[in-house]
Scaffold this active site. Structure first.
Site, mmCIF file in Angstrom:
data_model
loop_
_atom_site.group_PDB
_atom_site.id
_atom_site.type_symbol
_atom_site.label_atom_id
_atom_site.label_comp_id
_atom_site.label_asym_id
_atom_site.label_seq_id
_atom_site.Cartn_x
_atom_site.Cartn_y
_atom_site.Cartn_z
ATOM 1 N N LYS A 27 0.721 16.140 -13.346
ATOM 2 C CA LYS A 27 1.614 16.502 -12.245
ATOM 3 C C LYS A 27 1.818 15.306 -11.324
ATOM 4 C CE LYS A 27 1.945 20.294 -8.818
ATOM 5 N NZ LYS A 27 1.245 21.499 -8.332
ATOM 6 N N SER B 101 3.752 25.542 -8.239
ATOM 7 C CA SER B 101 4.523 24.317 -8.171
ATOM 8 C C SER B 101 4.290 23.383 -9.370
ATOM 9 C CB SER B 101 4.112 23.557 -6.891
ATOM 10 O OG SER B 101 2.718 23.216 -6.931
ATOM 11 N N SER C 109 -0.582 27.682 -8.211
ATOM 12 C CA SER C 109 0.395 26.742 -8.743
ATOM 13 C C SER C 109 0.161 26.320 -10.184
ATOM 14 C CB SER C 109 0.449 25.488 -7.855
ATOM 15 O OG SER C 109 0.941 25.813 -6.585
#
Length: 868
Positions: A75, A151, A175
């Site tokens: 990420k 996310s 997330s």
């Protein structure tokens, strides 16, 4: 390792056309690619020498070998010391970290190959991976654009579409687990402190954890074991868990017997998670998984957690409050480069607080500004006791609920089973219509475990019968009991094998199969026609041409068809083995083969879809560029000149030949119109998206009041015409010979040396008599006739080009613009795609045009795939 990396690189390229999971500038991606290739080659070299990266003892060596050479993604809020780390925010755009996150460093130390950074919501604030300027699409969706969750949606999409074998994400309030549920992956959030947060861009420090997204529970367990443990750079970390290391070794050691029963396990089912928003299909999947665990010998216990409903509002007080403190460092000085929009002189000229506010307004997106504002309000001296302190007390009550069910009367339960989300992945169009408060409700299932700091894992539990989208179930364990979590999940996963599949297909399987079968039938018809005796030669030629177009499609469909049949057979074999029909060894072999097919099938399906797309032969040609000033007087002429210069610079940077054909200048520095010939391979295919009205907004040099003026220029990009082949048919020309006329001489009026050609279709006549030889005069006449016919054809093409130009740019009105160049803000917005170019000067210097072109090409391919 190099072969695995090549496979993933192809999937990353395909991902750019479908899910859009990866982020980073071209330079950043190149830097990751170079280092990944070097790491993969080093892994292959170790393998050839019989070595394994990692610790010296045998057990650690075997565990490490499972990750050595395996590509993974991370990420974009996990720092890497190569490429850029932006955390999805404009304020960190282009930031190059001098450090590498501990989680990434530990994986690379064991031979892991980092292939790139994945998209995320800005600073982790969001549930649908759409607040960073780039929206990641769910790769399992077949009925339009669906949310990939957030996310860490980019990491989930990369795993599911085959771009990476596993990925790192961060989980603050769900997330990792929510994207895993939406995309059909496994998402594992460890206990707070199990994995170092060093190198993770902070959002909410008391809740942030580094998590894992993978295709199977066992893969997630192996990766978590690799990154766990104490870190001197993070004081919140704890020592390694030997039980988790042992579980990882069980997963990678094929000789270790795998558990086939959950006997003795107590599974808690909390009634409070049956919220009113829970859809029927998710509720049914929850019940089915409860029955599956019960069938494996687990004891099901209904439990109560009375403070669950207070968890979500508690989270949305605490998380924004901590975020307002963590993000205070982004003030335009210490972090974040905003000089494109706010020069150093302008910054220093402002009052201090005003300068910081302006920098943050430019650098932060809407959602981040909203949460920072909420957090600052909750921490204000007048409201801290009413909101922040009260939320801390509620957090303790939520945590106590978990403590009670895990250690209550009768020994408590071993794990909790809940849904991961209230529904399958929603449509992005529906998400955009929601209020911020409604979007926050997506986290209702995942937030409680985060507040309590507990390990939790989402795993696939089948698919929706209506939409075919994945449904995820969440298991929660007591603190530091990740080994229990992955062992239970792996056992359950093996028992439910075959209930899920991965696909990057963007059109329905039935439609793909229908078109593939039609291609097979047409191929057989053409082969039969070509083989038949007595068929007209023209029909045979046309049939061969069509066969050359059909053959690649038919061959690719046969590959897909074979893989699908193999997948169905393996799934049936696994189900039979799970019910006791076959040996464990055969079942394990079938599962391994099924995993290989699941990796290969999406690649082959996407390759087939791309073959179905129409190809425009003009894309391979050069181009004719025409730029004309539009509305706005002298300012429009100046803008037209700047656009023409931009394309000239871009062409030279791309290695194309740029030849100016015509420039009509104004009295100033502008041009009324300009045209150029641009030659190179694929020029038209890349520049054709530039056709249309371009709008500029800026303060002219002659403007004394500082007002922003709007002007336009129109751009038309036309395919370079192929050389016209003038094939003059003999039956179309009448040839007359006669005696030459002239001033006299030996050959005048004595022989028929003069030649007159009459072209019947056009009426053109050509007379040549200046040579003594009739043969030479005839050759000259044909040459002149060909030139005149060529000129006639060119006039026809020029008329067609003029009509095409008009269709490309419309009326030239400001409202028809395709792109706006805002010099006042330093930004460029192409109105056909998402996102903006934040450096208008770099674009005008010819540097960033490819970035826009790639987005437009991806959009066009997506439109063609959707309509296929």
């Amino acid at each position: 390792a190099v072969d695995l990396l090549s496979h993933c690189a192809r999937r990353v390229d395909a991902d750019a056309l479908t899910s859009r999971a990866f982020v980073g500038s071209a330079a950043s991606r190149d830097a990751h690619a170079r280092r990944a290739l070097a790491d993969a080659r080093a892994s292959d070299a170790r393998r050839e020498r019989g070595e394994t990266e990692g610790e010296a003892d045998g057990e650690a060596r075997r565990r490490a070998s499972a990750l050595d050479g395996v590509p993974f993604a991370a990420k974009d809020n996990l720092c890497a010391n190569v490429g850029t780390t932006s955390a999805g925010s404009r304020i960190l755009e282009g930031y190059e970290s001098p450090i590498e996150a501990t989680a990434i460093a530990r994986l690379r130390a064991l031979g892991g190959v980092l292939i790139g950074k994945t998209n995320m919501d800005e600073f982790g604030m969001g549930s649908h991976t759409r607040t960073s300027g780039q929206t990641t699409l769910n790769p399992t969706s077949s009925d339009g654009e669906r949310s990939s969750g957030g996310s860490s949606g980019g990491s989930a999409a990369a795993v599911v579409n085959g771009s990476a074998f596993y990925a790192l994400g961060s989980d603050t309030g769900g997330s990792v687990r929510l994207p895993a549920a939406y995309c059909g992956a496994v998402g594992l959030k460890p206990t707070y402190g199990r994995v170092s947060r060093f190198g993770l861009v902070s959002y909410c420090s008391s809740l942030d954890t580094v998590g894992v997204l993978a295709r199977t529970v066992s893969d997630a367990g192996v990766v978590l074991a690799a990154i766990q443990g104490e870190d001197a750079l993070d004081a919140t970390t704890v020592a390694r868990c030997e039980d988790l290391d042992a579980a990882a070794l069980e997963f990678v050691d094929e000789t270790t017997p795998k558990a086939a029963s959950l006997k003795g396990l107590r599974v808690g089912v909390p009634e409070e998670y049956a919220v009113s928003e829970l859809t029927q299909e998710v509720y049914d999947a929850w019940n089915e998984m409860v029955r599956a665990m019960e069938a494996l010998g687990a004891e099901i216990v209904r439990v109560n957690m009375p403070h669950t409903e207070a968890a979500l509002p508690c989270y949305y007080v605490l998380a924004p409050a901590e975020a307002s403190s963590n993000l205070a460092r982004y003030d335009g000085m210490r972090y974040g480069d905003l000089t494109r929009d706010l020069s150093r002189e302008e910054y220093l000229a402002e009052e201090f607080q005003s300068a910081i506010a302006k920098a943050r307004s430019l650098g932060f997106g809407d959602e981040v500004r909203r949460r920072v504002t909420v957090g600052a309000f909750a921490l204000s001296s007048a409201r801290a006791a009413e909101y922040f302190e009260k939320a801390q007390k509620v957090r303790r009550l939520v945590s106590d609920d978990f403590t009670n069910v895990f250690g209550g009367e009768g020994g408590g339960v071993d794990v909790l089973l809940t849904p991961s989300s209230v529904s399958t992945a929603p449509k992005l169009s529906d998400v955009e219509a929601l209020s911020p408060a409604q979007t926050y409700a997506a986290d209702v299932m995942t937030v409680p475990a985060s507040l309590a700091g507990l390990p939790a894992m989402s795993m696939p539990a089948g698919r929706s019968r209506a939409s075919g989208l994945p449904i995820g179930m969440q298991m929660i364990a007591p603190k530091f009991r990740e080994a229990r979590l992955v062992r239970v999940g792996s056992t359950l996963e093996r028992a439910m094998a075959g209930t899920r599949s991965y696909s990057s297909s963007t059109s329905s399987t039935d439609a793909l199969e229908e078109r593939g079968e039609a291609a097979l039938r047409r191929r057989e018809e053409l082969i039969a026609l070509i083989s038949r005796q007595g068929v007209d030669i023209d029909r045979v030629v046309e049939a061969n041409k069509e066969l050359s177009r059909i053959e690649p499609i038919a061959e690719q469909y046969e590959v897909v068809k074979k893989l699908r049949a193999e997948k169905a057979s393996l799934e049936e074999l696994v189900r039979d083995a799970s019910s006791g029909g076959d040996s464990k060894e055969l079942a394990e072999l079938a599962r391994e083969e099924l995993r290989a097919v699941d990796i290969d099938l999406p690649d082959q399906e996407l390759a087939l879809q791309l073959l179905f797309l129409p190809h425009d032969d003009a894309d391979d040609r050069g181009a004719i560029l025409e730029v004309r000033a539009g509305a706005g007087g002298d300012e429009a002429a100046l803008f037209a000149a700047e656009l023409f210069r931009m394309y000239a610079l871009h062409a030279r940077k791309s290695g194309w030949r740029f030849d100016t054909l015509n420039v009509s200048e104004t009295d100033g520095k502008g041009v009324r119109e300009a045209s150029a010939e641009i030659l190179g391979k694929g020029v038209f295919g890349r520049l054709k998206f530039e056709s249309g009205v371009h709008r500029v907004q800026r303060v002219p040099e002659t403007e004394t009041q500082g007002r922003v003026h709007t002007s336009t220029a129109s751009v038309a990009v036309l395919p370079h015409a192929e050389e016209v082949e003038m094939d003059i048919k003999e039956e179309d020309v009448r040839i007359d010979t006669m005696r030459a006329s002239g001033a006299g001489g030996q050959h005048v009026n004595t022989t028929n040396s003069a030649v007159r050609l009459t072209h019947a279709p056009t009426g053109i006549q050509v007379v040549i008599q200046d040579e003594r030889s009739q043969h030479k005069n005839k050759a000259k006449a044909f040459s002149v006739l060909k030139a005149r016919l060529y000129d006639l054809e060119r006039e026809k093409m020029a008329k067609e080009r003029s009509e095409l130009r008009s269709s490309l740019i419309g009326t030239g009105d400001r409202s028809e613009r395709i792109r706006t160049y805002n010099f006042a803000q330093g930004r460029v917005k192409d109105h056909r795609v998402e996102g903006t170019i934040s450096d208008v000067n770099a674009l005008m210097d010819g540097f960033l045009l490819d970035e826009i072109t790639e987005k437009l090409k991806r959009k066009r391919v997506e439109e063609l795939l959707a309509g296929a």
